[in-house]
Design an enzyme around this catalytic site. Sequence first.
Site, PDB file in Angstrom:
ATOM      1  N   ASP A  10       0.871  -1.176   0.000  1.00  0.00           N
ATOM      2  CA  ASP A  10       0.000   0.000   0.000  1.00  0.00           C
ATOM      3  C   ASP A  10       0.904   1.220   0.000  1.00  0.00           C
ATOM      4  OD1 ASP A  10      -1.792   2.119   0.613  1.00  0.00           O
ATOM      5  OD2 ASP A  10      -3.118   0.701   1.646  1.00  0.00           O
ATOM      6  N   ILE A  14       0.452   3.323   6.376  1.00  0.00           N
ATOM      7  CA  ILE A  14      -0.598   3.253   7.403  1.00  0.00           C
ATOM      8  C   ILE A  14      -1.595   4.390   7.203  1.00  0.00           C
ATOM      9  CG2 ILE A  14      -1.132   3.408   9.864  1.00  0.00           C
ATOM     10  CD1 ILE A  14       1.566   2.198  10.483  1.00  0.00           C
ATOM     11  N   HIS A  15      -2.865   4.016   7.166  1.00  0.00           N
ATOM     12  CA  HIS A  15      -3.987   4.962   7.120  1.00  0.00           C
ATOM     13  C   HIS A  15      -5.159   4.237   7.773  1.00  0.00           C
ATOM     14  CE1 HIS A  15      -5.475   2.601   3.670  1.00  0.00           C
ATOM     15  NE2 HIS A  15      -4.190   2.537   3.367  1.00  0.00           N
ATOM     16  N   GLY A  16      -6.301   4.852   7.845  1.00  0.00           N
ATOM     17  CA  GLY A  16      -7.429   4.286   8.575  1.00  0.00           C
ATOM     18  C   GLY A  16      -7.799   2.878   8.164  1.00  0.00           C
TER      19      GLY A  16
END
Length: 157
Positions: A10, A14-16
């Site tokens: 990704d 890091i994201h929601g």
Amino acid sequence: MANILLTRIDNRLIHGQVAVTWVNHIGANLILVADDKVAENSIQQSLMDMAVPDVIETRYFTVQETIDNIGYAADDQLIFLVVRTPQTLLRLVEGGVSIDKVNVGNMHYSEGKEQIISTVSVDEKDIETFKKLDELGVKMDVRRVPDERGKNIMDLI
């Protein structure tokens, strides 16, 4: 070897969606980001940590630090490994990190890339890397979220 529950490509790291949806789905208690740039950037780390619930730990290692240290993870560390690119993933696998399945989540479109599915765009270098990973026995499933039906990346490229 470490207890890696899932590895995800990704480019947002890091994201929601990673910090909540995927962590809850796989039952991880540690998100390990293997990325040379982010490992050296405390501001980016702090921004990403803001998306992570307090009960989940985060680590930010260079690719080489990940190769050198992931084998020392404690048995109770349930790891969600996140990388930015398929090339980073290949470096980890070739470096001896035991990764047998990968979630290809998000690879942004940019000039020279072709969109193969709504969230994944690839160029020739990416295709070559995915083929090498496939030859090494890594299963690669394209999915944004856990409840979405996955597609084998090799069927799309």
